[in-house]
Design an enzyme around this catalytic site. Structure first.
Site, PDB file in Angstrom:
ATOM      1  N   LYS A 144       0.841  -1.214   0.000  1.00 18.99           N
ATOM      2  CA  LYS A 144       0.000   0.000   0.000  1.00 18.99           C
ATOM      3  C   LYS A 144       0.870   1.255   0.000  1.00 18.99           C
ATOM      4  O   LYS A 144       0.681   2.172  -0.796  1.00 18.99           O
ATOM      5  CB  LYS A 144      -0.905   0.015   1.232  1.00 18.99           C
ATOM      6  N   ASN A 145       1.874   1.286   0.890  1.00 12.44           N
ATOM      7  CA  ASN A 145       2.647   2.517   1.047  1.00 12.44           C
ATOM      8  C   ASN A 145       3.648   2.727  -0.075  1.00 12.44           C
ATOM      9  O   ASN A 145       4.108   3.847  -0.301  1.00 12.44           O
ATOM     10  CB  ASN A 145       3.302   2.548   2.426  1.00 12.44           C
ATOM     11  N   ASP A 192       3.789   0.203  12.349  1.00 16.72           N
ATOM     12  CA  ASP A 192       2.529  -0.308  11.788  1.00 16.72           C
ATOM     13  C   ASP A 192       2.251  -1.737  12.217  1.00 16.72           C
ATOM     14  O   ASP A 192       1.144  -2.235  12.035  1.00 16.72           O
ATOM     15  CB  ASP A 192       2.542  -0.243  10.256  1.00 16.72           C
ATOM     16  N   CYS A 246      -4.852  11.821  12.200  1.00 17.29           N
ATOM     17  CA  CYS A 246      -5.785  10.700  12.406  1.00 17.29           C
ATOM     18  C   CYS A 246      -5.620  10.218  13.838  1.00 17.29           C
ATOM     19  O   CYS A 246      -5.013  10.868  14.662  1.00 17.29           O
ATOM     20  CB  CYS A 246      -5.534   9.600  11.393  1.00 17.29           C
ATOM     21  N   ARG A 297       0.596  14.228  13.237  1.00 18.58           N
ATOM     22  CA  ARG A 297       1.187  13.991  11.911  1.00 18.58           C
ATOM     23  C   ARG A 297       1.444  15.287  11.141  1.00 18.58           C
ATOM     24  O   ARG A 297       0.895  15.526  10.078  1.00 18.58           O
ATOM     25  CB  ARG A 297       0.312  13.026  11.120  1.00 18.58           C
ATOM     26  N   PRO A 298       2.284  16.154  11.693  1.00 14.22           N
ATOM     27  CA  PRO A 298       2.629  17.406  11.001  1.00 14.22           C
ATOM     28  C   PRO A 298       3.437  17.124   9.738  1.00 14.22           C
ATOM     29  O   PRO A 298       3.979  16.015   9.580  1.00 14.22           O
ATOM     30  CB  PRO A 298       3.475  18.151  12.026  1.00 14.22           C
ATOM     31  N   ILE A 299       3.544  18.128   8.850  1.00 12.31           N
ATOM     32  CA  ILE A 299       4.326  17.915   7.612  1.00 12.31           C
ATOM     33  C   ILE A 299       5.420  18.973   7.469  1.00 12.31           C
ATOM     34  O   ILE A 299       5.848  19.285   6.352  1.00 12.31           O
ATOM     35  CB  ILE A 299       3.393  17.920   6.375  1.00 12.31           C
ATOM     36  N   ASP A 300       5.908  19.478   8.618  1.00 14.16           N
ATOM     37  CA  ASP A 300       6.940  20.518   8.571  1.00 14.16           C
ATOM     38  C   ASP A 300       8.200  20.065   7.833  1.00 14.16           C
ATOM     39  O   ASP A 300       8.848  20.863   7.140  1.00 14.16           O
ATOM     40  CB  ASP A 300       7.291  20.979   9.986  1.00 14.16           C
ATOM     41  N   GLN A 301       8.537  18.791   7.925  1.00 13.55           N
ATOM     42  CA  GLN A 301       9.762  18.320   7.257  1.00 13.55           C
ATOM     43  C   GLN A 301       9.572  18.232   5.743  1.00 13.55           C
ATOM     44  O   GLN A 301      10.514  18.458   4.980  1.00 13.55           O
ATOM     45  CB  GLN A 301      10.164  16.945   7.826  1.00 13.55           C
ATOM     46  N   ILE A 352       7.318   6.283  17.532  1.00 14.79           N
ATOM     47  CA  ILE A 352       7.068   7.003  16.278  1.00 14.79           C
ATOM     48  C   ILE A 352       5.850   7.909  16.387  1.00 14.79           C
ATOM     49  O   ILE A 352       5.898   9.091  16.058  1.00 14.79           O
ATOM     50  CB  ILE A 352       6.885   6.007  15.104  1.00 14.79           C
ATOM     51  N   ARG A 358     -10.197  -0.883   3.787  1.00 14.77           N
ATOM     52  CA  ARG A 358      -9.552   0.179   2.988  1.00 14.77           C
ATOM     53  C   ARG A 358      -8.095  -0.167   2.726  1.00 14.77           C
ATOM     54  O   ARG A 358      -7.565   0.107   1.669  1.00 14.77           O
ATOM     55  CB  ARG A 358      -9.641   1.495   3.791  1.00 14.77           C
TER      56      ARG A 358
HETATM   57  C1  EPZ Z   1       4.217   6.774   6.836  1.00  7.02           C
HETATM   58  O1  EPZ Z   1       3.513   7.822   7.483  1.00  7.02           O
HETATM   59  C2  EPZ Z   1       3.203   5.675   6.598  1.00  7.02           C
HETATM   60  N1  EPZ Z   1       2.176   6.154   5.688  1.00  7.02           N
HETATM   61  C3  EPZ Z   1       2.610   5.239   7.936  1.00  7.02           C
HETATM   62  O2  EPZ Z   1       1.729   4.174   7.688  1.00  7.02           O
HETATM   63  C4  EPZ Z   1       3.728   4.748   8.839  1.00  7.02           C
HETATM   64  O3  EPZ Z   1       3.197   4.431  10.108  1.00  7.02           O
HETATM   65  C5  EPZ Z   1       4.806   5.823   8.984  1.00  7.02           C
HETATM   66  O4  EPZ Z   1       5.254   6.243   7.670  1.00  7.02           O
HETATM   67  C6  EPZ Z   1       6.022   5.327   9.749  1.00  7.02           C
HETATM   68  O5  EPZ Z   1       6.564   4.219   9.089  1.00  7.02           O
HETATM   69  C7  EPZ Z   1       2.430   6.094   4.352  1.00  7.02           C
HETATM   70  O6  EPZ Z   1       3.492   5.654   3.919  1.00  7.02           O
HETATM   71  C8  EPZ Z   1       1.328   6.581   3.455  1.00  7.02           C
HETATM   72  P1  EPZ Z   1       6.552   9.756   9.219  1.00  7.02           P
HETATM   73  P2  EPZ Z   1       4.237   9.263   7.640  1.00  7.02           P
HETATM   74  O7  EPZ Z   1       6.602  11.037   8.466  1.00  7.02           O
HETATM   75  O8  EPZ Z   1       5.030   9.545   6.414  1.00  7.02           O
HETATM   76  C9  EPZ Z   1       6.725  12.929  12.778  1.00  7.02           C
HETATM   77  C10 EPZ Z   1      -0.344   3.138   7.585  1.00  7.02           C
HETATM   78  O9  EPZ Z   1      -1.117   2.652   8.410  1.00  7.02           O
HETATM   79  N2  EPZ Z   1       6.821  13.916  11.696  1.00  7.02           N
HETATM   80  O10 EPZ Z   1       7.670   8.782   9.085  1.00  7.02           O
HETATM   81  O11 EPZ Z   1       3.206  10.243   8.047  1.00  7.02           O
HETATM   82  C11 EPZ Z   1       5.342  12.281  12.769  1.00  7.02           C
HETATM   83  O12 EPZ Z   1       4.429  13.041  13.530  1.00  7.02           O
HETATM   84  C12 EPZ Z   1       0.342   4.428   7.912  1.00  7.02           C
HETATM   85  O13 EPZ Z   1      -0.059   2.642   6.465  1.00  7.02           O
HETATM   86  C13 EPZ Z   1       7.016  15.252  12.016  1.00  7.02           C
HETATM   87  O14 EPZ Z   1       7.093  15.621  13.189  1.00  7.02           O
HETATM   88  O15 EPZ Z   1       5.209   8.975   8.857  1.00  7.02           O
HETATM   89  C14 EPZ Z   1       5.595  10.955  13.391  1.00  7.02           C
HETATM   90  O16 EPZ Z   1       5.570  11.113  14.799  1.00  7.02           O
HETATM   91  C15 EPZ Z   1       0.034   4.868   9.326  1.00  7.02           C
HETATM   92  N3  EPZ Z   1       7.113  16.157  11.004  1.00  7.02           N
HETATM   93  C16 EPZ Z   1       7.018  10.620  12.945  1.00  7.02           C
HETATM   94  O17 EPZ Z   1       7.614  11.836  12.525  1.00  7.02           O
HETATM   95  C17 EPZ Z   1       7.045  15.780   9.679  1.00  7.02           C
HETATM   96  O18 EPZ Z   1       7.151  16.639   8.794  1.00  7.02           O
HETATM   97  C18 EPZ Z   1       7.113   9.632  11.783  1.00  7.02           C
HETATM   98  O19 EPZ Z   1       6.277  10.114  10.761  1.00  7.02           O
HETATM   99  C19 EPZ Z   1       6.860  14.418   9.387  1.00  7.02           C
HETATM  100  C20 EPZ Z   1       6.755  13.504  10.406  1.00  7.02           C
END
Ligand code: EPZ
Length: 418
Positions: A23-24, A305, A117, A122-126, A327, A397
């Site tokens: 999926k990812n 996950d 969710c 789940r911020p996107i600052d990075q 995480i 889903r």
């Molecule tokens: C991806 O989410 C996956 N989703 C998630 O799977 C998975 O749990 C996660 O990676 C970790 O492996 C997809 O690939 C679509 P992260 P993502 O950015 O990219 C913090 C599922 O069920 N963070 O690695 O959102 C964040 O809050 C989903 O398939 C920031 O602070 O994960 C989290 O605590 C659930 N700022 C940590 O980093 C940012 O800009 C890891 O998040 C980005 C992230």
């Protein structure tokens, strides 16, 4: 009319099951196909809701998309918009991967912000840091990621944490940026490597995916390609855990054992037998387990996950297990549901202390997110009596035909209207 997944617990799972496409990986590779100036064919795609939402978005943008039997043909040449609608983008998290893609094609994009969710903010600052480092102007006014750039140019991106999403979005920006980009502290998940391989097949120069530093020489002409995505690491792990939880003997085909090493190691510690060949994993268990401690980490550490399904298995392990979720800040909500089935769990911030009980007892429970749903299925399989799981949309889903796959192994799962 609401639906629940009804599971009659206690059946041993036995036999062989094939795992579907990742999926990812799919949700990162499908948007990337829009960067080409000719059609791509992508195989081994899972038939899940997120893929169907992406198809609707790509068609809305003007692409021609065919999806039959797990094979998708994407012709990006008709794409003439860079602002997918909220109604579609808000249905799945990864739609924001379109932001750097459409920025690269048009020099601007307006993609709705991804929702949070039940597992955290789940911020996107990075992601924004990656895009702005390569020359984009980005703001998030009005709940939309507004990005624009006359020209993108290669540079060094230093991610504050190995974020999967930020790594994907930095890669998708860098292939359109003239010159040399290095993404430091990059995520190393299998789907990051799969995206890198797809981009390379399109003619991009991507090196180092799967290590801490990904090196991209961007600005190259990208063409369509044929590609088959990797199997789903998390579906594979969920099937492995379900097999162990029921004291079963299950062979999972189409898997990549090296992607599963952190889970395999934990299951072996618990006394479960895990046997691997090239593309199959066989899991056997006598139904009793040693307790273990688990700490989630980015790949190759134990995946967050799989924390929820494994924590479920630990509720019946002998002794006390400690699960630390590093995480996401609130990925233990499903444990309230496990308590309704008799589990003995204490949660202190991001640590769960699980004391094994003899057996869970079936109850009416709810899935609070996709992976929690999978955990509830595992709980229902190993509990005595009947378990009704609400929130089935989460489960169906993200896991293609998971009820059919488990029933083919001897489970008794039915989708019923309540
Ligand atoms: C991806 O989410 C996956 N989703 C998630 O799977 C998975 O749990 C996660 O990676 C970790 O492996 C997809 O690939 C679509 P992260 P993502 O950015 O990219 C913090 C599922 O069920 N963070 O690695 O959102 C964040 O809050 C989903 O398939 C920031 O602070 O994960 C989290 O605590 C659930 N700022 C940590 O980093 C940012 O800009 C890891 O998040 C980005 C992230």
């Amino acid at each position: 009319m609401a639906q629940v997944l009804r599971i009659h617990g206690g059946a041993r799972l036995e036999g062989t099951v094939a795992v579907g496409g990742g999926k990812n990986a799919a949700v990162a590779i499908i948007p990337a196909a829009l960067l080409a100036d000719s059609p791509s064919v992508i195989e081994n795609l899972p038939d899940i809701e997120d893929v169907h939402v992406l198809i609707q978005m790509l068609r809305w943008l003007g692409a021609e998309v065919e999806f039959i039997g797990g094979v998708m043909t994407i012709d990006p040449r008709g794409v003439d918009k860079s602002n997918p609608p909220y109604e579609l983008a808000s249905k799945m998290r990864a739609s924001y991967y379109l932001s750097p893609v459409l920025l690269g094609v048009f020099g601007h994009s307006a993609v709705p912000m991804p929702g949070g969710c039940d597992i955290g903010a789940r911020p996107i600052d990075q992601t924004i840091k990656g895009m702005t480092t390569l020359g984009a102007k980005v703001d998030t006014l009005g709940g939309v990621i507004n990005a624009s750039a006359d020209r993108l140019y290669g540079a060094d991106i230093f991610l504050d944490m190995p974020s999967v999403g930020a790594t994907v979005n930095s890669m998708l920006t860098a292939v359109s940026a003239e010159g040399y980009t290095q993404i430091h502290n990059a995520a190393k998940e299998p789907h990051i490597v799969d995206l890198a391989n797809f981009l390379s097949a399109m003619g991009a120069s991507v090196r180092g995916a799967g290590t801490d530093v990904i090196r991209i020489r961007g600005g190259r002409h990208l063409h369509g390609t044929n590609y088959a995505i990797i199997p789903d690491q998390i579906e594979t792990g969920t099937l492995m855990i379900a097999a162990a939880a029921t004291g079963g003997d299950v062979t999972i085909t189409g898997a990549i054992p090296s992607h599963m090493e952190s889970l395999s190691a934990k299951l072996l510690e618990m006394g479960v037998s895990v046997y691997c060949e090239d593309d199959l994993i066989r899991v056997r268990s006598g139904g009793s387990f040693r307790s273990v401690n688990v700490k989630t980490q980015g790949y190759p550490g134990f995946p967050t996950d799989l924390q929820q399904p494994l924590s479920t298995l630990l509720t019946v392990a002998r002794g006390t297990s400690i699960v630390t979720e590093t995480i996401f800040e609130s990925r233990f909500r499903f444990m309230d549901e496990l308590r309704r089935m008799g589990a003995s769990i204490r949660v202190i911030e991001t640590t769960a202390i699980i004391t094994g009980v003899d057996q869970l007892v079936g109850a009416r429970v709810n899935a609070t997110d996709l992976r929690a749903g999978a955990a509830m299925v595992v709980a229902g399989l190993m509990a005595s009596g009947v378990t009704d799981i609400g929130g089935v949309d989460y489960i169906l889903r993200g896991y293609e035909k998971i009820d059919q796959k488990l029933n083919s192994l001897g489970a008794q799962i039915e989708l019923i209207d309540v």
